[in-house]
Scaffold this active site. Structure first.
Site, PDB file in Angstrom:
ATOM      1  N   HIS A  74      -2.065   8.632   9.074  1.00 53.88           N
ATOM      2  CA  HIS A  74      -1.620   7.128   9.271  1.00 53.88           C
ATOM      3  C   HIS A  74      -0.581   7.468  10.571  1.00 53.88           C
ATOM      4  CE1 HIS A  74       2.643   4.530   8.817  1.00 53.88           C
ATOM      5  NE2 HIS A  74       1.637   4.312   8.150  1.00 53.88           N
ATOM      6  N   ASP A  98       2.356  15.404   4.996  1.00 52.17           N
ATOM      7  CA  ASP A  98       2.641  13.822   5.046  1.00 52.17           C
ATOM      8  C   ASP A  98       2.457  13.521   3.563  1.00 52.17           C
ATOM      9  OD1 ASP A  98       3.052  11.252   5.033  1.00 52.17           O
ATOM     10  OD2 ASP A  98       1.640  10.528   6.450  1.00 52.17           O
ATOM     11  N   GLN A 126       2.357   9.235   0.385  1.00 47.77           N
ATOM     12  CA  GLN A 126       2.222   8.858  -0.486  1.00 47.77           C
ATOM     13  C   GLN A 126       1.624   9.999  -2.007  1.00 47.77           C
ATOM     14  OE1 GLN A 126       1.545   5.751  -0.485  1.00 47.77           O
ATOM     15  NE2 GLN A 126       1.711   4.807   1.473  1.00 47.77           N
ATOM     16  N   LYS A 142       9.368   4.797  -1.175  1.00 43.98           N
ATOM     17  CA  LYS A 142       7.991   4.984  -1.565  1.00 43.98           C
ATOM     18  C   LYS A 142       8.321   5.077  -2.742  1.00 43.98           C
ATOM     19  CE  LYS A 142       5.113   5.058   3.210  1.00 43.98           C
ATOM     20  NZ  LYS A 142       4.785   3.565   3.209  1.00 43.98           N
ATOM     21  N   CYS A 178      -1.736   0.709   9.526  1.00 46.38           N
ATOM     22  CA  CYS A 178      -0.982   1.748  10.417  1.00 46.38           C
ATOM     23  C   CYS A 178      -2.294   2.793  10.191  1.00 46.38           C
ATOM     24  CB  CYS A 178       0.126   2.411   9.998  1.00 46.38           C
ATOM     25  SG  CYS A 178       1.582   0.931   9.982  1.00 46.38           S
TER      26      CYS A 178
HETATM   27  C1  LIG Z   1       0.568   8.322   5.126  1.00 49.07           C
HETATM   28  C2  LIG Z   1       1.818   7.240   5.609  1.00 49.07           C
HETATM   29  N1  LIG Z   1       2.031   8.477   5.691  1.00 49.07           N
HETATM   30  C3  LIG Z   1       3.762   7.987   7.000  1.00 49.07           C
HETATM   31  C4  LIG Z   1       3.957   6.232   6.668  1.00 49.07           C
HETATM   32  C5  LIG Z   1       5.283   5.946   7.186  1.00 49.07           C
HETATM   33  O1  LIG Z   1       5.845   6.432   6.132  1.00 49.07           O
HETATM   34  P1  LIG Z   1       7.435   5.577   6.867  1.00 49.07           P
HETATM   35  O2  LIG Z   1       7.520   4.257   6.968  1.00 49.07           O
HETATM   36  O3  LIG Z   1       8.679   5.401   5.357  1.00 49.07           O
HETATM   37  O4  LIG Z   1       8.156   6.577   8.081  1.00 49.07           O
HETATM   38  C6  LIG Z   1       3.402   5.702   5.133  1.00 49.07           C
HETATM   39  C7  LIG Z   1       4.550   4.861   5.031  1.00 49.07           C
HETATM   40  O5  LIG Z   1       2.969   3.637   5.061  1.00 49.07           O
HETATM   41  C8  LIG Z   1       2.274   6.649   4.650  1.00 49.07           C
HETATM   42  O6  LIG Z   1       1.792   5.885   3.740  1.00 49.07           O
END
Ligand SMILES: Cc1ncc(COP(=O)(O)O)c(C=O)c1O
Length: 411
Positions: A122, A199, A202, A225, A365
């Site tokens: 992401h 990270d 998910q 999430k 993203c």
């Molecule tokens: C794999 C992953 N990393 C990071 C993020 C970023 O999360 P946040 O926007 O809650 O900071 C997301 C959000 O879609 C994600 O799916």
């Protein structure tokens, strides 16, 4: 066992019509809905206990502080951190990753060092490292993906070397629907003297996560999430590193003594949490943790696997539909990205919305991943434990209807 029909009654938002059809919410990878228990917890805090934390001696301040710190302990238990002081409240995964890059990165990464991520990250797990690499004249490297959509472990072994300072990888991809072998990657990173950042945006909402079993040095995730509110998230870090790291933000709450030219910091975790924290949302995140723990993360994971085993073969039967990531349902999580031949994903998502089915369309993203896959965008359905087989049927029917509509429209 998960009884989705019963569970749905606890999510008021799911009980509505969109475009004259009952809502089917399949955008859970973007954000999840909130159960009454979480909404009530937020309300109760503001109606009964609202006060600033850590500095008041009056009853409300003591109550707010106790609930805020209790939420930290719930998260600690939830991810099996060694101590609550290793659990920092942030705004979400993005902030958590930025803090690691800023604080750990600025302290420990040197010119010529390498930072290893993958093509399936992401943007939140790419850009902070790009910026760190620029600041430090370090090198950013990418692990490849196999044809089936898995992280290529041979490539991982090639990319992670004695020059590597940081490895940062998603536990679960937000596009390909794969679970990455982060414990194995942590082992590789540690063999080469690097730290492992995960990270977990998910993963934490969908499966049991044990940060000590993974041996992650840092683990990042978002409250929204996992049935919690927006604006709150977690950075887990091993004390060994957090003790040596400087705060990223400075101000009230995080200080011990302030002199004219210098100051000293509080102990962990508070030295990182400058200013009035997001008290209400942290407490509500604690309630989300209670809620998910009550359902059981193993149960949630198994239920979602059942849904995927039901829906993936049905999607595969639709002619002209390309599904990204592994084709075997046992290897695919509830995040399913797909494209319909000749139809732009945005048009497809709009057509599905006309049927009351909410999916996402775009680059999710993850532009480097989509470039790697050679597609400008995809549609994406993402399931959670409150989705049902009926939701899966509605998705399949809506895609078939859209296919028919666009085929006829083209004639
Ligand atoms: C794999 C992953 N990393 C990071 C993020 C970023 O999360 P946040 O926007 O809650 O900071 C997301 C959000 O879609 C994600 O799916």
């Amino acid at each position: 066992m998960i009884d989705a029909q019963k569970i749905r009654q606890e999510f008021p938002i799911l009980d509505q019509e969109v475009n004259d059809e009952p809502l089917v919410y399949l955008d859970n990878a973007a954000t999840t809905q909130k159960p009454r228990a979480v909404l009530q917890s937020l309300n109760r805090y503001y109606e009964r206990d609202n006060a600033n934390v850590h500095r008041g001696v009056h009853t409300l301040a003591e109550r707010a502080t106790a609930e805020f710190e209790a939420a930290r302990q719930k998260v600690q238990k939830f991810i099996n951190a060694n101590e609550a002081a290793e659990v920092l409240f942030t705004r979400g995964t993005t902030t958590s990753l930025n803090w690691v890059a800023r604080s750990y990165g600025d302290a420990f990464v040197k010119e010529g060092d390498e930072i290893v991520i993958s093509y399936m990250e992401h943007h939140s797990n790419i850009i902070p490292w790009q910026q760190l690499a620029k600041r430090k004249k370090a090198v950013l490297k990418y692990i490849e993906i196999t044809e089936e959509g898995f992280l290529d472990m041979t490539s991982a072994k090639e990319q992670i070397t004695d020059k590597t300072a940081i490895v940062s990888i998603a536990h679960v991809s937000n596009v390909l629907g794969v679970i990455n072998r982060v414990a194995k990657l942590a082992e590789l990173a540690h063999q080469h003297g690097a730290v492992m950042v995960v990270d977990g945006a998910q993963s934490v909402p969908h499966m049991p996560v044990d940060v000590q079993a993974i041996n992650a040095d840092f683990y990042c995730f978002s409250g929204h999430k996992m049935c919690g509110p927006t604006g709150i998230g977690i950075l887990y870090g091993k004390r060994q590193w957090l003790d040596q790291m400087e705060p990223v933000e400075f101000g009230g709450e995080m200080i011990d003594f302030v002199h004219l030219q210098d100051s000293t910091w509080k102990e962990l975790p508070w030295k990182f949490e400058a200013g009035t924290p997001n008290i209400g949302d942290a407490i509500a995140l604690g309630s989300a943790v209670d809620y998910l723990s009550e359902l059981g993360l193993e149960n949630i994971h198994n239920y979602e696997a059942e849904l995927v085993a039901y829906v993936l073969p049905r999607l595969q039967e639709i002619g002209g539909l390309t599904i990204f990531g592994p084709q075997n349902p046992q290897e695919h999580t509830g995040v399913i990205a797909f494209n319909l031949d000749g139809v732009h994903p945005h048009d497809l998502a709009t057509a599905l919305d006309m049927e009351g089915v909410a999916v996402r369309a775009g680059h999710h993203c993850a532009q480097p991943l989509l470039n790697y896959l050679n597609v400008p965008a995809t549609a994406r359905a993402s399931f959670y434990f409150y989705n049902t087989k009926n939701d899966a049927d509605r998705l399949v029917e809506a895609i078939m209807a859209a296919k028919e509509f666009f085929a006829n429209g083209a004639i």
